[in-house]
Design an enzyme around this catalytic site. Structure first.
Site, PDB file in Angstrom:
ATOM      1  N   SER A 233      -9.056   2.741   3.574  1.00 38.78           N
ATOM      2  CA  SER A 233      -8.114   3.374   2.679  1.00 38.78           C
ATOM      3  C   SER A 233      -7.230   2.391   1.903  1.00 38.78           C
ATOM      4  O   SER A 233      -6.456   2.806   1.052  1.00 38.78           O
ATOM      5  CB  SER A 233      -7.209   4.324   3.476  1.00 38.78           C
ATOM      6  OG  SER A 233      -6.420   3.607   4.404  1.00 38.78           O
TER       7      SER A 233
ATOM      8  N   LYS B 127       0.846  -1.204   0.000  1.00 37.60           N
ATOM      9  CA  LYS B 127       0.000   0.000   0.000  1.00 37.60           C
ATOM     10  C   LYS B 127       0.878   1.250   0.000  1.00 37.60           C
ATOM     11  O   LYS B 127       1.891   1.305   0.705  1.00 37.60           O
ATOM     12  CB  LYS B 127      -0.899  -0.046   1.234  1.00 37.60           C
ATOM     13  CG  LYS B 127      -1.868   1.115   1.393  1.00 37.60           C
ATOM     14  CD  LYS B 127      -2.704   0.898   2.647  1.00 37.60           C
ATOM     15  CE  LYS B 127      -3.645   2.050   2.935  1.00 37.60           C
ATOM     16  NZ  LYS B 127      -4.438   1.797   4.168  1.00 37.60           N
TER      17      LYS B 127
ATOM     18  N   SER C 244      -9.571   0.431   7.702  1.00 37.65           N
ATOM     19  CA  SER C 244      -9.057   0.608   6.341  1.00 37.65           C
ATOM     20  C   SER C 244      -8.650  -0.659   5.610  1.00 37.65           C
ATOM     21  O   SER C 244      -8.380  -0.617   4.413  1.00 37.65           O
ATOM     22  CB  SER C 244      -7.865   1.576   6.357  1.00 37.65           C
ATOM     23  OG  SER C 244      -8.316   2.886   6.591  1.00 37.65           O
TER      24      SER C 244
END
Length: 468
Positions: free
Chosen positions: A155, A80, A179
């Site tokens: 996220s 990520k 997230s």
């Protein structure tokens, strides 16, 4: 015969070790798929084909040389883009850092490399990982592969898309308020937030103890295998993958579906999935026990100033502040107004709320709730650049169940056990007491095996004439 991306990560790793599958061919397969379809899906902010092929060639040499092999040799695990990898573009999801390249990585990225994984690239994330959607200015929005008009959540939105669409074997994510689990629910994959402290991301990452790095995968076994290499090394700990072969017997599972946030509406289809998951677990011999929502309205108010301080922490050159998203600028302004005394009090209040939740679930082996209150949201439905306060409130109404488990530091996993009649995925969340990650994975694997077969999204319908 299954396409390489249709194999689970654990199966891919075994096929590489037995020389049935070439790491180079597997990596090339993923790179071709990314090149062909990711422009629409928005899984990646940066693709690293040269690094990926170098990693794959290194893996292939190790296989041919024989000897002891790393556990995930040759499988693809993107990182990520909130986590730096040395020499790779590192945007933190922000246009203000669109051209930044990381000087160094973290202990976590070192563990992933030591495990033999291949880095395909950095996955899409919203600015600084703050929103529950992945719609920013540095890249395209991340869309759930089940419906391109709807977002992937956030996220870790890009990571979930990559796994769901067959653009990676599994993926790294991070979770400070849901997230990992939010996009896992939106994209129909497995997302695990480990117990606080089980995975160490490195110095300077998070001063609140809210954030945990963790795996996003197609199966519970894949998530467990990835957690085995992400967790702080502990030779005396039982393998999380081994836990998946442990059949739990008659657990006491508490459940609730009432949010602690006043005025939040839970979609009837979400409640239907929650009831079906309860029936599934009861059918496996477990005792399902309704308990009141452990938190009272207002208990989590201290979360807001802590989150605002986290938003204000990343240093941004003054001349580039205008490039930040309106929500980010609003949160940073609020964060700068929090004094040290305010922050200490907010952290103390959060920890008291965490203890309250942990005490409420301590008599039980596990907890069942919905992952989200709503179905995957249409693109732009949560984001409101003209009114960041409304944006923040909409996110809370979308995700009322996830953040309390960050506050308490408890492990929680979203499972793709159900879909709507229209085919949209609905996640079910299971949680457990602190450091009961292994027993939680055992229960999740049992539920997964008893539930409907795993599925890929119908990409042939989303890309007519260009079937992925």
């Amino acid at each position: 015969m299954a396409e390489p991306h249709e194999l689970s990560m654990v199966r891919q790793a075994a096929a590489i070790r037995s020389r049935e599958l070439s790491p180079v061919e597997l990596t090339a397969h993923y790179l071709e798929r990314i090149d062909r379809i990711d422009g629409t899906l928005g899984a990646y902010l940066t693709v690293t084909p040269e690094r990926a092929l170098d990693d794959a060639k290194r893996a292939e040499r190790l296989v041919l040389d024989g000897g002891e092999l790393p556990p995930l040799l040759g499988v693809s695990v993107p990182v990520k883009d909130l986590t730096p990898v040395a020499g790779i573009r590192f945007t933190s999801g922000s246009a203000a850092f669109a051209d930044r390249v990381a000087d160094s990585g973290t202990p976590l990225t070192d563990l992933l490399r030591a495990a033999g994984t291949v880095l395909l690239g950095k996955t899409n994330t919203p600015e600084f990982g703050l929103p529950a959607y992945t719609e920013g200015r540095v890249g395209p929005p991340a869309r759930t592969p089940y419906d391109l008009t709807r977002g992937a959540g956030g996220s870790s939105g890009g990571a979930a898309v990559a796994v769901a669409a067959g653009l990676a074997s599994a993926a790294h994510g991070s979770d400070g308020g849901g997230s990992i689990r939010i996009p896992a629910s939106c994209c129909g994959v497995v997302g695990l937030k480990p117990s606080q402290g089980l995975v160490v991301a490195g110095p300077g990452r998070d001063v609140s103890d809210l954030v945990s790095d963790g795996p996003i995968a197609r199966t519970v076994r894949d998530a467990a295998a990835l957690l085995d290499v992400m967790a702080v090394p502990d030779p005396g700990r039982r393998s999380f993958l081994d836990w998946c072969d442990h059949e739990p017997v008659r657990l006491r599972i508490a459940r609730w579906a009432a949010p602690d946030v006043p005025g939040v509406h839970v979609d009837p289809q979400v409640l239907e999935a929650y009831e079906k998951a309860s029936a599934l677990l009861a059918g496996l011999g477990h005792d399902i026990i309704d308990i009141p929502q452990p938190l009272a309205p207002g208990d989590r108010q201290a979360f807001d100033p802590v989150w605002a301080v986290l938003a204000a922490l990343p240093p941004v050159p003054p001349e580039r502040e205008s490039e930040l998203m309106p929500l980010t600028r609003w949160l940073r302004e609020r964060g700068r107004a929090v004094t040290g005394l305010d922050y200490a009090r907010a952290l103390g209040a959060l920890r008291a709320v965490g203890r309250k939740l942990a005490d409420a679930v301590a008599p039980y082996d596990a907890v069942l709730t919905p992952t989200l209150a709503q179905l995957p949201a249409p693109l732009g439905a949560l984001r409101d650049d003209s009114d960041p306060a409304a944006d923040f409130a909409a996110q809370l109404a979308f995700t009322p169940f996830t953040a309390p488990f960050n506050i308490a530091g408890l492990p929680a996993i979203s499972l793709p056990l159900h879909h709507t009649p229209a085919g949209l995925p609905i996640g079910t969340m299971l949680a457990a007491p602190h450091r009961a990650d292994g027993p939680l994975l055992a229960l999740a694997a049992q539920a997964e095996a008893a539930g409907p077969p795993a599925r890929f999204p119908p990409l042939t319908h989303l890309f007519p004439g260009n079937a992925p």
